[in-house]
Write a protein that holds these residues in place. Sequence first.
Motif, PDB file in Angstrom:
ATOM      1  N   UNK A 270       0.813  -1.210   0.000  1.00  0.00           N
ATOM      2  CA  UNK A 270       0.000   0.000   0.000  1.00  0.00           C
ATOM      3  C   UNK A 270       0.847   1.261   0.000  1.00  0.00           C
ATOM      4  N   UNK A 273       2.031   2.086  -3.460  1.00  0.00           N
ATOM      5  CA  UNK A 273       0.977   2.726  -4.254  1.00  0.00           C
ATOM      6  C   UNK A 273       0.773   4.173  -3.823  1.00  0.00           C
ATOM      7  N   UNK A 274       0.729   4.385  -2.520  1.00  0.00           N
ATOM      8  CA  UNK A 274       0.504   5.740  -2.019  1.00  0.00           C
ATOM      9  C   UNK A 274       1.671   6.661  -2.378  1.00  0.00           C
ATOM     10  N   UNK A 276       3.797   6.375  -4.895  1.00  0.00           N
ATOM     11  CA  UNK A 276       3.739   6.673  -6.328  1.00  0.00           C
ATOM     12  C   UNK A 276       2.676   7.743  -6.582  1.00  0.00           C
TER      13      UNK A 276
END
Lengths: 352, 352
Positions: A270, A273-274, A276
């Motif tokens: 996670x 993703x965050x 990026x």
Amino acid sequence: MRYLSVSATIILFAFLLSGKVVFAQAEYEWRLAMSWPKGTPMLHNAAARFANNVEKMSGGRMHITVDAPGRHKAPLGVFDMVRSGAYEMGHTASYYYKGKDPATTFFTTTPFGMTPTEMNAWYYYGGGLALLNKVYARHNIVAFPAGNTHIQMGGWFRKEINSLKDLKGLKMRIPGHAGEVAGKAGMTPVNVPPGELYAALERGTIDAVEWIGPANDEKMGFQKIAPYYYAGWHEPGAELHLFINKQKFNALPEDLKAIIAVSAKEASFDMLSESFFRNAVAWEEMKKEHNISIRTFPQDVLDAFKKANNELLAHIAGKSPYVKEVIESQQIFLARMKDWSRITDESYLKLR
Amino acid sequence: MRYLSVSATIILFAFLLSGKVVFAQAEYEWRLAMSWPKGTPMLHNAAARFANNVEKMSGGRMHITVDAPGRHKAPLGVFDMVRSGAYEMGHTASYYYKGKDPATTFFTTTPFGMTPTEMNAWYYYGGGLALLNKVYARHNIVAFPAGNTHIQMGGWFRKEINSLKDLKGLKMRIPGHAGEVAGKAGMTPVNVPPGELYAALERGTIDAVEWIGPANDEKMGFQKIAPYYYAGWHEPGAELHLFINKQKFNALPEDLKAIIAVSAKEASFDMLSESFFRNAVAWEEMKKEHNISIRTFPQDVLDAFKKANNELLAHIAGKSPYVKEVIESQQIFLARMKDWSRITDESYLKLR
């Protein structure tokens, strides 16, 4: 009363026999020391979502209090606090502890090393996780990857770097292993406390600074005073870790062990993703408001960094077979994966 | 007996009052229908590790039996079986169901669309997960991303493609939306059952075939008969999904809901790592044993694919505002993220 007692006895035994009654499991009130100040984008979130998921998945049987350095006062002391059991858990970066054990350095990232995709393949399918725990077992710690910054930027420069000679003697804030590489390549790595970085760069006390990426950098304000933003080479996806005191971890029931392991892995995923996402969004804003030139270092600079990095890695590996095992495991793995990254990730981004 | 009864009553009430006795929670015996044959590399593993993690994290309270098509006989019927409740769960690819609902198509992947890193940012930080469940709520399904193939290859070609005219009329096995794109660009997409693909390609009944990537392709043997292996453009990281019947999911206690959500996310992450790893290893072997030429399609071919894809997407979006919402959400998100992928992932892979 007598009949009630008899009935109650029968009911109790019936429940016990049927297996429909169980004793409530112990509750775990644990504390986690993180290295990041409260509210640090991405990093604090990863620790908080890990703790929150453990609580939800355990049906409240395990509650983890996340403490920032404002409370525990030792951002770089997480290793020691977890080792000793002062804290059951920590959320930190392995490479902060290279002074304690040089083998810990490259579990975070290596210059010109693995991308996050390659790093995760190494951790879960290339023996990385086992090696991580072989190293940390010596320090009474069970460790899990638990967050990734995605590829970090190479830093803010006041002047454009056109060749290796522009780099000579340049004063740059670049700590750790990457700082040693930069130093070997001719730069002057300097240490400046975070609170003084902006002023130092503005006044020209330093010529360049690397921090993380747009989402964290924009708060520092570097975009206002250094127009050249260089693509990253030295931290191609720094992986953070969850540390757990070994005795405390081993004493947990199997379901909570599984909950912790899966939750740490989810936090790793996670945060990637965050990171990026938030960096992409911050970059989108930055480039609208400021005249920033994105640059890649010229080939002779990259070659000098690569040469310095290879020499340093060989030197560190030469000092102990134990450290060498980590460095070689990553190098052999990357050599096998590299071509595939070129054919897929690189080709696709080029042709898209 | 009397004193025993009284003691037992006291003990029972003491336990009840102290909250130290609880009734054992219900056990859940669930079944999951997957679309992939038993033992399919990566894909079956993702379903199996999901089920295994749920069992461990729930302390055995939830047991999921994973059924392959050999048992349930409906590889493309997972959507219906979960919708009706015949199976509590499924593991499948959303784009198999574009005939049921065109809005389901692009949750898997889109030609020239998002990489896995971008896709995950979209799912978890760009509204993708909410949109997925907005679409699936219409079909009585709760859905989670739960596996990724990483960037797929563009396929095996018997002859080199040097310009768009080499592509005209070429017979290629390429199904689904990408097949329509290929058709619009001048190719002849054909449907051949998997078991006949090798013979069709060998005899020249077809000129090209796309499958997945080296780890799955090598078992099909295409590398022995088609020397050109093209970089991917049409499935830049196909995301698989976990489907759950909505009533069954909603009836679960909160801790099991959290265990399922986190476990699905871990499966998504883990399969991405495993896919990258196994494809890289299979490619390493393949290139040693066979004389394979890796190619990227020439610019005019890529332009024709892009144009056809954009026209098709506009056409599909034009048919309903409901489908348009998904396509536009992805397009707007990718437009915001693209530059950051170029500055980080692409730049880094180039300079490394």
